[in-house]
Design an enzyme around this catalytic site. Structure first.
Site, PDB file in Angstrom:
ATOM      1  N   ASN A  10      32.539  44.626  43.801  1.00 60.00           N
ATOM      2  CA  ASN A  10      32.328  45.834  43.191  1.00 60.00           C
ATOM      3  C   ASN A  10      32.658  45.455  41.928  1.00 60.00           C
ATOM      4  O   ASN A  10      33.968  45.017  41.282  1.00 60.00           O
ATOM      5  CB  ASN A  10      33.716  46.497  43.705  1.00 60.00           C
ATOM      6  CG  ASN A  10      33.887  47.820  43.033  1.00 60.00           C
ATOM      7  OD1 ASN A  10      33.141  48.333  42.038  1.00 60.00           O
ATOM      8  ND2 ASN A  10      35.122  48.475  43.197  1.00 60.00           N
ATOM      9  N   TRP A  11      31.502  45.618  41.122  1.00 62.51           N
ATOM     10  CA  TRP A  11      31.799  45.455  39.333  1.00 62.51           C
ATOM     11  C   TRP A  11      32.456  46.299  38.670  1.00 62.51           C
ATOM     12  O   TRP A  11      32.826  46.121  37.510  1.00 62.51           O
ATOM     13  CB  TRP A  11      30.208  45.359  38.840  1.00 62.51           C
ATOM     14  CG  TRP A  11      29.304  44.214  39.332  1.00 62.51           C
ATOM     15  CD1 TRP A  11      29.903  43.101  40.424  1.00 62.51           C
ATOM     16  CD2 TRP A  11      28.200  43.524  39.257  1.00 62.51           C
ATOM     17  NE1 TRP A  11      28.803  42.337  40.642  1.00 62.51           N
ATOM     18  CE2 TRP A  11      27.845  42.479  39.974  1.00 62.51           C
ATOM     19  CE3 TRP A  11      27.166  44.272  38.509  1.00 62.51           C
ATOM     20  CZ2 TRP A  11      26.739  41.911  39.850  1.00 62.51           C
ATOM     21  CZ3 TRP A  11      26.089  43.514  38.207  1.00 62.51           C
ATOM     22  CH2 TRP A  11      25.637  42.479  39.025  1.00 62.51           C
ATOM     23  N   LYS A  12      32.994  47.540  39.434  1.00 59.57           N
ATOM     24  CA  LYS A  12      33.470  48.661  38.676  1.00 59.57           C
ATOM     25  C   LYS A  12      32.709  48.926  37.154  1.00 59.57           C
ATOM     26  O   LYS A  12      31.485  48.681  37.290  1.00 59.57           O
ATOM     27  CB  LYS A  12      35.071  48.253  38.374  1.00 59.57           C
ATOM     28  CG  LYS A  12      35.634  47.742  39.682  1.00 59.57           C
ATOM     29  CD  LYS A  12      37.177  47.770  39.751  1.00 59.57           C
ATOM     30  CE  LYS A  12      37.608  47.244  40.995  1.00 59.57           C
ATOM     31  NZ  LYS A  12      39.153  47.304  41.028  1.00 59.57           N
ATOM     32  N   HIS A  97      37.267  54.963  46.711  1.00 59.36           N
ATOM     33  CA  HIS A  97      38.084  53.841  45.964  1.00 59.36           C
ATOM     34  C   HIS A  97      39.518  54.361  45.497  1.00 59.36           C
ATOM     35  O   HIS A  97      39.346  55.471  45.099  1.00 59.36           O
ATOM     36  CB  HIS A  97      37.208  53.141  45.147  1.00 59.36           C
ATOM     37  CG  HIS A  97      37.885  51.837  44.482  1.00 59.36           C
ATOM     38  ND1 HIS A  97      38.797  51.869  43.626  1.00 59.36           N
ATOM     39  CD2 HIS A  97      37.546  50.609  45.030  1.00 59.36           C
ATOM     40  CE1 HIS A  97      39.232  50.521  43.499  1.00 59.36           C
ATOM     41  NE2 HIS A  97      38.423  49.920  44.042  1.00 59.36           N
ATOM     42  N   GLU A  99      40.800  53.840  42.853  1.00 55.94           N
ATOM     43  CA  GLU A  99      40.547  54.494  41.282  1.00 55.94           C
ATOM     44  C   GLU A  99      39.884  55.782  41.426  1.00 55.94           C
ATOM     45  O   GLU A  99      40.242  56.675  40.323  1.00 55.94           O
ATOM     46  CB  GLU A  99      39.761  53.219  40.571  1.00 55.94           C
ATOM     47  CG  GLU A  99      40.791  52.087  40.446  1.00 55.94           C
ATOM     48  CD  GLU A  99      39.780  50.592  40.361  1.00 55.94           C
ATOM     49  OE1 GLU A  99      38.449  50.811  40.163  1.00 55.94           O
ATOM     50  OE2 GLU A  99      40.416  49.730  40.316  1.00 55.94           O
ATOM     51  N   GLU A 169      42.432  48.388  50.819  1.00 55.61           N
ATOM     52  CA  GLU A 169      42.824  47.838  49.768  1.00 55.61           C
ATOM     53  C   GLU A 169      44.086  48.500  49.402  1.00 55.61           C
ATOM     54  O   GLU A 169      44.175  49.648  48.807  1.00 55.61           O
ATOM     55  CB  GLU A 169      41.667  48.481  48.551  1.00 55.61           C
ATOM     56  CG  GLU A 169      40.126  47.848  48.863  1.00 55.61           C
ATOM     57  CD  GLU A 169      39.411  47.571  47.571  1.00 55.61           C
ATOM     58  OE1 GLU A 169      38.938  46.639  47.341  1.00 55.61           O
ATOM     59  OE2 GLU A 169      39.397  48.570  46.826  1.00 55.61           O
ATOM     60  N   GLY A 175      43.727  44.326  41.373  1.00 56.03           N
ATOM     61  CA  GLY A 175      43.653  43.838  39.607  1.00 56.03           C
ATOM     62  C   GLY A 175      45.154  43.280  39.189  1.00 56.03           C
ATOM     63  O   GLY A 175      45.158  43.449  38.038  1.00 56.03           O
ATOM     64  N   SER A 214      42.658  41.427  44.552  1.00 58.31           N
ATOM     65  CA  SER A 214      43.080  40.328  44.188  1.00 58.31           C
ATOM     66  C   SER A 214      42.572  39.204  45.030  1.00 58.31           C
ATOM     67  O   SER A 214      43.114  38.224  45.066  1.00 58.31           O
ATOM     68  CB  SER A 214      44.654  40.227  43.572  1.00 58.31           C
ATOM     69  OG  SER A 214      44.931  41.079  42.838  1.00 58.31           O
ATOM     70  N   GLY A 235      36.785  42.637  43.446  1.00 63.45           N
ATOM     71  CA  GLY A 235      36.668  43.481  42.101  1.00 63.45           C
ATOM     72  C   GLY A 235      36.371  42.160  41.016  1.00 63.45           C
ATOM     73  O   GLY A 235      35.433  41.655  40.951  1.00 63.45           O
ATOM     74  N   GLY A 236      37.400  41.874  40.357  1.00 61.84           N
ATOM     75  CA  GLY A 236      37.665  40.822  39.126  1.00 61.84           C
ATOM     76  C   GLY A 236      36.737  39.431  39.535  1.00 61.84           C
ATOM     77  O   GLY A 236      35.904  39.170  38.627  1.00 61.84           O
TER      78      GLY A 236
HETATM   79  P1  13P Z   1      40.165  43.374  42.310  1.00 59.49           P
HETATM   80  O1  13P Z   1      39.684  42.136  42.907  1.00 59.49           O
HETATM   81  O2  13P Z   1      40.000  42.947  40.738  1.00 59.49           O
HETATM   82  O3  13P Z   1      41.742  43.291  42.487  1.00 59.49           O
HETATM   83  O4  13P Z   1      39.568  44.477  42.766  1.00 59.49           O
HETATM   84  C1  13P Z   1      39.855  45.011  44.113  1.00 59.49           C
HETATM   85  C2  13P Z   1      39.049  46.186  44.230  1.00 59.49           C
HETATM   86  O5  13P Z   1      39.368  47.341  43.831  1.00 59.49           O
HETATM   87  C3  13P Z   1      37.569  45.931  44.725  1.00 59.49           C
HETATM   88  O6  13P Z   1      37.050  47.329  45.119  1.00 59.49           O
END
Ligand code: 13P
Length: 256
Positions: A10-12, A97, A99, A169, A175, A214, A235-236
């Site tokens: 997930n590149w956000k 998600h 967020e 999640e 993050g 993470s 994510g990251g």
């Molecule tokens: P991180 O891997 O950056 O913690 O993000 C997880 C995430 O929200 C994937 O959708």
């Protein structure tokens, strides 16, 4: 039950045409080493089509990060209909998600409508669920997961989970560098699977449940070896090809 591993990036809201091209180039150099893993990238919507062109002929699949809950296309400025994601090559879309729930006010009802809208366009929804730190510390983790799952179950029915993925999640792990322990992840995944098993054990047993929060190269293996963890939503670490490919390697070598 053997469930095929899925590792989804997930590149956000990150990237540029240039950085995307480099990232995909590096992923494509490695991805065929992991034939037992489904690999998916979810770029920002504006880049999906160009990333898709670069992925053409590769095993890497494409997904969206969000879609409109509206059933039909029409006058909804700024929104994206699921059929548009299909049109540019997506097979998956992330819904619910944390967020989006936290920053854009998506309620359980909206998330359920998006899940339904995704499926009606032939997209596989990746339904994200998870508790906040405060909810965990006050002993509400299972109640929150049960509520988030039930709202989709009530709206769409258990059969809808035949063509879906769930991602656990925990909000406190996203993050933050603070990953759930394998035991915490396994407990939550088993709980989610148990909630759905009440409606249909066979469907629940074949459902892929990803862990997100993470996930990095150095913790992926211990998470993916949990019996109810079928891969990750990253994510990251999905923005760095070395990390992302190491996570795919961990999924390939899991002992299940
Ligand atoms: P991180 O891997 O950056 O913690 O993000 C997880 C995430 O929200 C994937 O959708």
């Amino acid at each position: 039950m053997q469930r095929r591993a899925l590792v989804a990036g997930n590149w956000k809201m990150n990237g540029s045409r240039d950085s995307n091209a480099h990232l995909i180039h590096d992923i494509l150099l490695e991805v065929r080493k992991y034939p037992d893993v489904d690999v998916l990238v979810c770029p920002p919507a504006i880049y999906i089509e160009s990333v898709g062109r670069q992925l053409d002929g590769s095993p890497v699949q494409l997904g969206g990060q969000n879609l409109s809950e509206q059933e039909k296309q029409g006058a909804y400025t700024g929104e994206l209909h699921g059929s548009m994601l299909r049109d540019v090559g997506c097979s998956y879309v992330i819904v619910g998600h944390s967020e989006r729930r936290a920053f854009y006010g998506e309620t359980d009802a909206v998330v359920a409508a998006k899940f339904r809208a995704a499926q009606s366009c032939g997209l596989t929804p990746i339904l994200c669920v998870g508790e906040t730190l405060q909810e965990r510390e006050s002993g509400q983790t299972e109640a929150v997961l049960a509520r988030q799952i039930k709202s989709v179950l009530d709206a769409c029915g258990i059969a809808a989970f035949k063509q879906a993925v769930v991602a656990y999640e925990p909000v406190w792990a996203i993050g933050t560098g603070r990953t759930a322990t394998p035991d915490q992840a396994q407990d939550a995944h088993a709980f989610i699977r148990g909630q759905l098993a009440g409606a249909d054990a066979r469907i629940s047993n074949s459902l892929r449940i990803l862990y997100g929060g993470s996930v990095k190269a150095d913790n992926a293996e211990s998470l993916f070896n949990c019996p109810d963890v079928d891969g990750g939503l990253i994510g990251g670490a999905s923005l760095k090809s070395g990390e992302f490919m190491a996570i795919c390697a961990a999924a390939q070598s899991r002992s299940k």
